[in-house]
Scaffold this motif. Structure first.
Motif, PDB file in Angstrom:
ATOM      1  N   UNK A 142       0.812  -1.217   0.000  1.00  0.00           N
ATOM      2  CA  UNK A 142       0.000   0.000   0.000  1.00  0.00           C
ATOM      3  C   UNK A 142       0.842   1.263   0.000  1.00  0.00           C
ATOM      4  N   UNK A 143       2.140   1.150   0.317  1.00  0.00           N
ATOM      5  CA  UNK A 143       2.985   2.333   0.248  1.00  0.00           C
ATOM      6  C   UNK A 143       3.266   2.760  -1.182  1.00  0.00           C
ATOM      7  N   UNK A 144       3.029   1.862  -2.132  1.00  0.00           N
ATOM      8  CA  UNK A 144       3.201   2.181  -3.545  1.00  0.00           C
ATOM      9  C   UNK A 144       1.968   2.941  -4.036  1.00  0.00           C
ATOM     10  N   UNK A 145       2.123   4.142  -4.587  1.00  0.00           N
ATOM     11  CA  UNK A 145       0.944   4.910  -5.031  1.00  0.00           C
ATOM     12  C   UNK A 145       0.192   4.254  -6.182  1.00  0.00           C
ATOM     13  N   UNK A 146       0.768   3.219  -6.787  1.00  0.00           N
ATOM     14  CA  UNK A 146       0.084   2.528  -7.877  1.00  0.00           C
ATOM     15  C   UNK A 146      -0.827   1.414  -7.390  1.00  0.00           C
ATOM     16  N   UNK A 147      -0.840   1.143  -6.086  1.00  0.00           N
ATOM     17  CA  UNK A 147      -1.717   0.137  -5.484  1.00  0.00           C
ATOM     18  C   UNK A 147      -2.727   0.885  -4.628  1.00  0.00           C
ATOM     19  N   UNK A 148      -3.998   0.868  -5.003  1.00  0.00           N
ATOM     20  CA  UNK A 148      -5.008   1.698  -4.369  1.00  0.00           C
ATOM     21  C   UNK A 148      -6.261   0.885  -4.062  1.00  0.00           C
ATOM     22  N   UNK A 149      -7.050   1.410  -3.142  1.00  0.00           N
ATOM     23  CA  UNK A 149      -8.423   0.955  -2.925  1.00  0.00           C
ATOM     24  C   UNK A 149      -9.349   2.028  -3.488  1.00  0.00           C
ATOM     25  N   UNK A 150     -10.642   1.745  -3.527  1.00  0.00           N
ATOM     26  CA  UNK A 150     -11.582   2.697  -4.123  1.00  0.00           C
ATOM     27  C   UNK A 150     -12.815   2.773  -3.240  1.00  0.00           C
ATOM     28  N   UNK A 151     -12.844   3.806  -2.400  1.00  0.00           N
ATOM     29  CA  UNK A 151     -13.988   4.009  -1.523  1.00  0.00           C
ATOM     30  C   UNK A 151     -14.366   5.482  -1.409  1.00  0.00           C
ATOM     31  N   UNK A 152     -13.389   6.384  -1.386  1.00  0.00           N
ATOM     32  CA  UNK A 152     -13.651   7.799  -1.170  1.00  0.00           C
ATOM     33  C   UNK A 152     -13.269   8.606  -2.403  1.00  0.00           C
ATOM     34  N   UNK A 153     -13.544   9.918  -2.333  1.00  0.00           N
ATOM     35  CA  UNK A 153     -13.170  10.806  -3.417  1.00  0.00           C
ATOM     36  C   UNK A 153     -11.663  10.847  -3.600  1.00  0.00           C
ATOM     37  N   UNK A 154     -10.910  10.835  -2.511  1.00  0.00           N
ATOM     38  CA  UNK A 154      -9.453  10.823  -2.616  1.00  0.00           C
ATOM     39  C   UNK A 154      -8.962   9.539  -3.266  1.00  0.00           C
ATOM     40  N   UNK A 155      -9.595   8.401  -2.958  1.00  0.00           N
ATOM     41  CA  UNK A 155      -9.211   7.139  -3.598  1.00  0.00           C
ATOM     42  C   UNK A 155      -9.458   7.194  -5.101  1.00  0.00           C
ATOM     43  N   UNK A 156     -10.604   7.724  -5.510  1.00  0.00           N
ATOM     44  CA  UNK A 156     -10.912   7.807  -6.929  1.00  0.00           C
ATOM     45  C   UNK A 156      -9.922   8.703  -7.659  1.00  0.00           C
ATOM     46  N   UNK A 157      -9.525   9.818  -7.019  1.00  0.00           N
ATOM     47  CA  UNK A 157      -8.534  10.698  -7.636  1.00  0.00           C
ATOM     48  C   UNK A 157      -7.188   9.996  -7.766  1.00  0.00           C
TER      49      UNK A 157
END
Length: 596
Positions: free
Chosen positions: A119-134
């Motif tokens: 998760x420290x890699x910015x290319x590995x993300x979750x998708x729940x909030x507006x910040x996640x979508x961005x």
């Protein structure tokens, strides 16, 4: 409630906002406080993995409209940390304590993390909030490879469809046998599988992630079947977890959510109601088993019902018995569902063609409909949803004949009043609530008792030998020896430091660097608008770069606040960021000042 009373709503999603609206519609004129963990106005969350990712909508386009003047105190960017139901106190960061006369908990869920994922890699993300979508949109825009989605649910399928719309190769990785495995019926999962593969999505089933390797050109995902998937963006869509960590020690029953009775009241608390994804309650329309429902329309309906029951009081509250509904759009195909298809024992075709396209499937349990699923058939969905509501309503009235809901409510109260050490499930941290407490009574059938099977007698053990009496023996007395005396070495004492006189000016003034200049005019940050100032690693708009360059003399192409790729200097911030969603600077902002 009198005007002097205060209602606190923890959570500013769909359930929390609609609960606040309903309170004002019911003429509650007391103080209303809304606590939001995010620094934005409430927004339409389903659009995060659809229109926001593809760029069809901007963040300011998905703000939830408020149809009633709330006159509320908004506490943005504040996460509740503790609840004390006995003292009626909600604690915020900094040990700020807010007293309440009524409480609505609508904290929802948070994205589940996959163990071992970097998760420290910015290319590995979750998708729940507006910040996640961005962050996901930024990773897709800056990378050159494809998009890998871990998981086989609706979020994973929608993200893969959005990646295809962005002309990127998408791969879905799931450990299940098929996509959308929670929906009964193998045909439906196979149809969704074929839909994605026909649109260029690679679907890998029955595998798990074995290892991760972050490289310069992407993230390598090593699978258990030996294959390796390299992607410039990896989205973890492996489910969600109820946001109940701040309720540990409060006395509420936490078991895959907050345990509630049929009226949305938290078990054991008459002045606390729960709404939305975090609530686990029995929908008497189907049965008496408490469940959580994570659907957008359900959160809206439950927020309004919870507000009504909070004002009515626990004794006069009515059970909340909705027909849950949800929908998903993938590759231009709309999938709609209603009810609880997971309870079905069989499926039946209600309307449509013989193929999966443009048809409606019914889910049946004990001869009655419990769910409806439509594949690109809006008219059929409307017709059979009405029939589903009619049949489940009749089943509910038969089940509640003689008002058995009072018995269910009494069972909840007895469970809440039982001491914790005597309960079949402890307060919090349990994964399964005791089913016999809420299950329907079973008919006892007398069965013949079979004789016990023949077992040979155990062998006779030889007698134990008689133990000899224990006679204590005194230990020998040691002879005292003279210990050597350590030689004394004097230690140098530090010289006393003279006490500083802090009243002198030189001790209170800090010299500024020679190259530091104080600007004559400080820009008004509230008029800049972009939310990049509140989200990490988001490009700074060109307007702000120009201001920073003018202040330090670096020129129009200078960089001041965030490192920025040279190719981004001429890029529209709206294409890769959440431009247009400003952070809220005031606890009670004016609606006219939103998104100017």
């Amino acid at each position: 409630m009198p005007k002097s009373e205060r209602i606190v709503i923890v959570g500013a999603g769909a359930a929390g906002v609609r609960a606040a609206e309903r309170l004002r519609e019911q003429n509650f004129d007391g103080e209303l406080v809304i606590v939001s963990e995010e620094p934005y106005r409430p927004y339409h969350r389903p659009a995060l993995c659809k229109q926001i990712l593809t760029g069809q909508l901007r963040p300011k386009d998905i703000v939830l409209p408020v149809h009633t003047e709330l006159d509320a105190i908004w506490r943005y960017g504040a996460r509740a940390t503790r609840l004390d139901p006995d003292e009626h106190i909600v604690t915020l960061p900094g040990d700020e304590r807010i007293r309440y006369d009524g409480l609505v908990i609508a904290t929802g869920v948070q994205a589940r993390h996959l163990p071992g994922a970097p998760r420290q890699d910015p290319r590995v993300q979750v998708l729940r909030t507006m910040a996640d979508s961005a962050a996901v949109r930024r990773a897709i825009a800056h990378g050159r490879g494809g998009v890998a989605v871990i998981g086989g649910g609706f979020v994973a399928c929608e993200v893969a469809a959005a990646a295809v719309d962005l002309n990127r190769q998408a791969t879905i990785i799931t450990r299940e046998d098929r996509l959308l495995d929670r929906v009964p019926g193998v045909e439906f999962g196979e149809a969704v599988h074929d839909l994605h593969e026909s649109n260029g999505v690679q679907v890998i089933t029955q595998v798990s992630v074995r290892d991760w390797v972050s490289q310069a050109d992407g993230v390598a995902v090593y699978l258990t079947d030996g294959r390796v998937v390299v992607a410039s963006c990896v989205v973890l869509g492996v489910g969600s977890v109820p946001t109940v960590d701040w309720l540990r020690g409060s006395g509420l029953i936490l078991d895959d959510g907050i345990m509630c009775d049929p009226t949305c009241h938290a078990v054991g608390a008459n002045d606390i109601v729960v709404a939305g994804d975090v609530a686990r309650w029995p929908n008497l329309r189907f049965d008496t088993m408490p469940r959580r429902v994570e659907h957008w329309t359900h959160a809206i309906e439950m927020g309004r019902a919870a507000a009504d029951n909070l004002l009515a009081g626990h004794a006069a509250a009515q059970p909340f018995t909705p027909v849950p509904r949800f929908w998903s759009e993938q590759h231009g195909v709309r999938i709609q569902a209603a009810g609880l298809p997971a309870l079905a024992q069989d499926t039946v075709e209600l309307a449509g063609e013989a193929t999966i396209g443009h048809r409606v499937t019914g889910y049946v349990s004990d001869g009655s409909l419990v769910g409806v699923l439509a594949w690109d058939s809006p008219r059929g969905m409307l017709r059979w949803t009405d029939e589903l509501e009619h049949q489940t309503g009749q089943a509910m009235r038969r089940r509640m004949a003689g008002e058995p809901e009072r018995g269910v409510r009494r069972t909840y109260h007895e469970f809440a009043e039982t001491p914790p050490m005597q309960q079949p499930a402890m307060f919090a941290d349990t994964q399964e609530f005791p089913r016999p407490v809420f299950a329907e009574p079973e008919t006892l059938v007398a069965r013949p008792v079979a004789p016990p099977p023949f077992r040979p007698a155990p062998p006779v053990m030889p007698p134990m030998p008689v133990a000899q009496p224990y006679i204590p023996v005194a230990p020998p007395v040691p002879v005292a020896q003279h210990a050597p005396v350590a030689q004394y070495v004097p230690v140098e004492q530090p010289e006393p430091v003279a006490e500083q006189d802090y009243s002198e000016p030189e001790f209170v003034e800090l010299a500024l660097p020679e190259e530091f200049e104080i600007p004559d005019v400080v820009p008004d940050m509230s008029k800049l608008g972009p939310a990049e100032l509140s989200l990490p690693n988001i490009p700074v708009p060109a307007e702000l770069l120009a201001i920073g360059a003018a202040m330090d003399g670096m020129g129009s192409g200078g960089q001041r606040m965030h490192p920025m790729h040279p190719a981004q200097a001429n890029m529209d911030p709206a294409e890769t960021s959440v431009f247009g969603m400003p952070p809220v600077q005031s606890h009670a902002p004016d609606l006219r000042d939103l998104f100017r």
